[in-house]
Design a protein around this motif. Structure first.
Motif, PDB file in Angstrom:
ATOM      1  N   GLN A 213       0.841  -1.204   0.000  1.00  0.00           N
ATOM      2  CA  GLN A 213       0.000   0.000   0.000  1.00  0.00           C
ATOM      3  C   GLN A 213       0.877   1.255   0.000  1.00  0.00           C
ATOM      4  OE1 GLN A 213      -2.747  -0.158   3.307  1.00  0.00           O
ATOM      5  NE2 GLN A 213      -3.682  -2.075   2.613  1.00  0.00           N
TER       6      GLN A 213
ATOM      7  N   LEU B 133      -6.452   3.152  -4.885  1.00  0.00           N
ATOM      8  CA  LEU B 133      -5.991   2.794  -3.543  1.00  0.00           C
ATOM      9  C   LEU B 133      -6.835   3.456  -2.471  1.00  0.00           C
ATOM     10  CD1 LEU B 133      -3.774   1.287  -1.927  1.00  0.00           C
ATOM     11  CD2 LEU B 133      -2.478   3.442  -1.938  1.00  0.00           C
TER      12      LEU B 133
ATOM     13  N   LEU C 164      -7.353  -0.318   3.925  1.00  0.00           N
ATOM     14  CA  LEU C 164      -6.150   0.480   4.128  1.00  0.00           C
ATOM     15  C   LEU C 164      -5.816   0.558   5.618  1.00  0.00           C
ATOM     16  CD1 LEU C 164      -6.882   3.510   1.764  1.00  0.00           C
ATOM     17  CD2 LEU C 164      -5.486   1.497   1.272  1.00  0.00           C
TER      18      LEU C 164
END
Length: 337
Positions: free
Chosen positions: A249, A264, A270
């Motif tokens: 990430q 993303l 996340l």
């Protein structure tokens, strides 16, 4: 009901078994009992009720003569049930592998205890449905896997990828397949070895690498390699992958392509560190997408509520999962009126 349960009890004495074998209310349940004698099995195999023979055919303790009797049953549904029985001896497997009804052979192809000889016979079956079911059989030998990996029908080779126990040699064979669809199927395989991952990551086909980027079981090493792929479609698919590591990430937050960072920002998995990094992204479109992400932390929400871009704050205001504190903060925002 009590008598039906009793009929299936493996400890049932022979006297009661014989009695139940003559009772239409209990005979079907008796047929499932794994300890019934040869005498009772023979009686049930000749019973006129197809449901009795159906249950008997599934019984894991059938003796050879009864297996043969049922393999010749005129009702194909009885033979279907028998074909799935994992206790079949090889001669009966062969009998069913030569059955004139395609569906019987299809059921047999799913049997987890087929000998290699029977697997080979079914792998050469002319019926597409038989081979389609055989390829997913988890207990195929490597020799049979190889034969199916060389099948002239690319659909069979694609279906082979659904088998959870492919050896590395077979995976490599499929990774070298001339048909792009086969390689795409393999790229989504959950049990790929690291060697195969690396080979597919170097595949000339963007479609194959894109499929690979969507794979939820990729090693971090392979994720980082794909994060540097020259094709933005591959990197975008990777950014959308819910199972990429924090290291991956982080690498994607540094991507020069805004579309990659936007993808993303929409990812619900996340880490907080990555969320906070994206709140500082130079592109407001990235921050807007992050603000709409319903899985961002309260710290990220607070940071976004103070964003200098009005549309970032508007996007955050529309997020159904913002905290009460952030709601109060936004309610005081004069520019949201």
């Amino acid at each position: 009901n009590m008598r039906e349960y009793l009929a299936e009890n493996p400890s049932l004495i022979e006297q009661i078994r014989l009695k139940f074998s003559q009772d239409e209310d209990t005979i079907r349940h008796l047929a499932s009992n794994p300890t019934i004698s040869e005498q009772i099995q023979l009686k049930l195999a000749k019973d006129g009720d197809e449901f009795v023979r159906n249950r008997l055919a599934r019984n894991p303790s059938l003796i050879k003569s009864i297996q043969l009797e049922l393999a010749k049953d005129g009702d194909k549904f009885i033979r279907n049930c028998l074909a799935e029985n994992p206790s079949l001896i090889e001669s009966i497997q062969l009998e069913l592998a030569q059955d004139s009804d395609d569906l019987v052979r299809c059921f047999l192809a799913k049997n987890p205890n087929l000998t290699e000889q029977i697997q080979l016979k079914l792998a050469e079956d002319e019926d597409y449905g038989v081979k389609q079911r055989l390829v997913t059989n988890p207990n195929l030998t490597e020799q049979i896997q190889l034969k199916l990996a060389q099948d002239e029908d690319s659909n069979i080779r694609c279906f082979l990828v659904e088998n959870p126990n492919l050896t590395e040699q077979i995976q490599l064979k499929l990774a070298q397949d001339q048909n792009e669809n086969v390689r795409c199927y393999l790229a989504q395989y959950s049990f790929m070895t690291e060697v195969i991952e690396l080979k597919l990551a170097q595949d000339e086909s963007r479609s194959v690498r894109t499929c690979l980027a969507k794979n939820i079981n990729l090693s971090e090493k392979l994720q980082l390699k794909l994060a540097q792929d020259g094709d933005n479609h591959v990197r975008e698919s990777l950014a959308e992958n819910l199972y990429i590591t924090e290291t991956t990430q982080l690498r994607l937050t540094q991507d020069n392509d805004t579309d990659i960072r936007i993808a993303l920002a929409k990812n619900p998995n996340l880490t907080e560190q990555i969320q906070l990094k994206l709140t500082q992204d130079n592109d407001s479109d990235v921050r807007e997408c992050l603000a709409r992400n319903t899985h961002i932390s309260s710290s990220s929400q607070l940071k976004l509520s103070q964003d200098t871009d009005l549309w970032v704050r508007v996007s955050l205001a529309a997020n159904p999962n913002i905290t009460e504190l952030i709601q109060l903060e936004l309610a005081r925002d004069k520019y949201l009126d």
